[in-house]
Design a protein around this motif. Structure first.
Motif, PDB file in Angstrom:
ATOM      1  N   ASN A  37       0.841  -1.190   0.000  1.00 34.65           N
ATOM      2  CA  ASN A  37       0.000   0.000   0.000  1.00 34.65           C
ATOM      3  C   ASN A  37       0.884   1.251   0.000  1.00 34.65           C
ATOM      4  O   ASN A  37       0.898   2.021   0.960  1.00 34.65           O
ATOM      5  N   GLY A  61      -3.777   9.193   6.026  1.00 32.16           N
ATOM      6  CA  GLY A  61      -3.868   7.891   6.672  1.00 32.16           C
ATOM      7  C   GLY A  61      -2.638   7.618   7.513  1.00 32.16           C
ATOM      8  O   GLY A  61      -1.663   8.361   7.497  1.00 32.16           O
ATOM      9  N   GLU A  64       2.868   3.639   7.600  1.00 28.43           N
ATOM     10  CA  GLU A  64       3.584   2.485   8.149  1.00 28.43           C
ATOM     11  C   GLU A  64       5.089   2.696   8.123  1.00 28.43           C
ATOM     12  O   GLU A  64       5.781   2.516   9.123  1.00 28.43           O
ATOM     13  N   PHE A  96       1.293   3.070   3.539  1.00 27.55           N
ATOM     14  CA  PHE A  96       0.201   3.308   4.488  1.00 27.55           C
ATOM     15  C   PHE A  96      -0.297   1.976   5.047  1.00 27.55           C
ATOM     16  O   PHE A  96      -0.149   0.909   4.425  1.00 27.55           O
ATOM     17  N   VAL A  97      -0.892   2.075   6.221  1.00 27.07           N
ATOM     18  CA  VAL A  97      -1.454   0.863   6.839  1.00 27.07           C
ATOM     19  C   VAL A  97      -2.670   0.398   6.053  1.00 27.07           C
ATOM     20  O   VAL A  97      -2.856  -0.809   5.811  1.00 27.07           O
ATOM     21  N   LYS A  98      -3.516   1.325   5.611  1.00 27.66           N
ATOM     22  CA  LYS A  98      -4.734   0.986   4.869  1.00 27.66           C
ATOM     23  C   LYS A  98      -4.587   1.399   3.410  1.00 27.66           C
ATOM     24  O   LYS A  98      -4.027   2.443   3.092  1.00 27.66           O
ATOM     25  N   SER A  99      -5.135   0.574   2.534  1.00 24.93           N
ATOM     26  CA  SER A  99      -5.048   0.856   1.093  1.00 24.93           C
ATOM     27  C   SER A  99      -5.942   2.011   0.668  1.00 24.93           C
ATOM     28  O   SER A  99      -5.759   2.590  -0.403  1.00 24.93           O
ATOM     29  N   SER A 100      -6.932   2.351   1.507  1.00 24.26           N
ATOM     30  CA  SER A 100      -7.840   3.459   1.152  1.00 24.26           C
ATOM     31  C   SER A 100      -7.108   4.798   1.060  1.00 24.26           C
ATOM     32  O   SER A 100      -7.598   5.731   0.411  1.00 24.26           O
ATOM     33  N   ALA A 101      -5.961   4.912   1.734  1.00 21.55           N
ATOM     34  CA  ALA A 101      -5.209   6.172   1.694  1.00 21.55           C
ATOM     35  C   ALA A 101      -4.625   6.435   0.312  1.00 21.55           C
ATOM     36  O   ALA A 101      -4.383   7.591  -0.058  1.00 21.55           O
ATOM     37  N   SER A 104      -6.899   8.600  -1.815  1.00 18.56           N
ATOM     38  CA  SER A 104      -6.933   9.987  -1.342  1.00 18.56           C
ATOM     39  C   SER A 104      -5.670  10.741  -1.762  1.00 18.56           C
ATOM     40  O   SER A 104      -5.734  11.916  -2.145  1.00 18.56           O
TER      41      SER A 104
END
Length: 253
Positions: A37, A61, A64, A96-101, A104
């Motif tokens: 991510n 986000g 990481e 990032f920890v989440k792929s949704s970032a 954005s």
């Protein structure tokens, strides 16, 4: 220009030093990383560190990790640029920890103001760091060089001081006739003392020369005396020619 600007698959953003900057210092190019991510950021100057990248991307986000590389792909091992490392712009991967970032980040607007420095801080060039690194790489003995330079300048100042002292002494020392010789340059500066060898030459010349025609009336009297001598010589020559004419006899054969 409004909204997100995309060029050849890259999202383009303008980066400022701080909020007080009136114009963008750099243009960064963003795209999705091939691993995890992550977002690949290209066009990063050498002074940018992980903290500067976090300041821009942390609002999208939880970050990481961040890896900074030189443009040839070699990972930067230290936060300080070494003399052997590649100079110029770099690239980074922000994970990032989440792929949704990712979505954005790639939607960042071109006209928004993204700053890399904290408020109140100023940009400090890395020149001092590079100089220190260069000295370490080549083992330059800066302390020894500074000591030698200081000793040289101290000896130079002492020599110049002695020369000026000698010049002032010569300037105040009259010759046998009671005169003090000075010189004057073409820029009409105050007179300066003559050098020792020049002063000796001038004194020797004075000793060999006779002091004549010191006053104006002496010059006039000398000229009048010369005219009287010329007139007397003319009269003598005229009388001698008259006598020669009288003694001349007529000889037809």
């Amino acid at each position: 220009m409004d909204g997100t600007v995309t060029v050849s698959g890259f999202t383009v953003i303008k980066v400022f030093h701080n909020s007080a900057s009136n114009s963008a210092q750099y243009t960064w190019w963003l795209k999705k990383s091939n691993v995890g991510n992550g977002i690949n950021v290209t066009g990063i100057p050498v002074y940018i560190r992980e903290g500067n990248l976090k300041k821009i991307f942390k609002k999208f986000g939880i970050i990481e990790k961040i890896k900074i590389y030189s443009l040839d792909g070699e990972k930067e091992q230290s936060h300080l640029p070494s003399f052997q490392q590649t100079k110029g712009y770099k690239q980074a991967d922000v994970f990032f920890v989440k792929s949704s970032a990712i979505k954005s980040v790639l939607s960042m607007k071109y006209d928004d103001k993204y700053t890399v420095l904290e408020e109140g801080s100023t940009y400090k060039p890395m020149t001092d760091v590079w100089i220190k690194d260069l000295q370490t790489s080549y083992n330059i003995p800066t302390a020894d060089i500074a000591s030698k330079c200081a000793k040289f300048m101290e000896a130079y100042d002492l020599r110049k001081s002695e020369e000026e002292k000698d010049a002032r002494k010569l300037a105040d020392e009259p010759d046998e006739d009671g005169w003090i010789t000075v010189t004057r340059n073409k820029f009409s500066h105050p007179p300066k003392a003559v050098k020792a060898h020049e002063l000796k030459k001038l004194r020797k010349k004075k000793e060999n020369a006779a002091l004549v025609h010191f006053y104006k009336n002496q010059v006039t009297d000398t000229k009048m005396q010369r005219i009287r001598e010329l007139k007397a010589k003319f009269e003598e020559d005229k009388k001698r020619i008259q006598e020669m004419r009288q003694q001349r006899k007529f000889r037809p054969y």
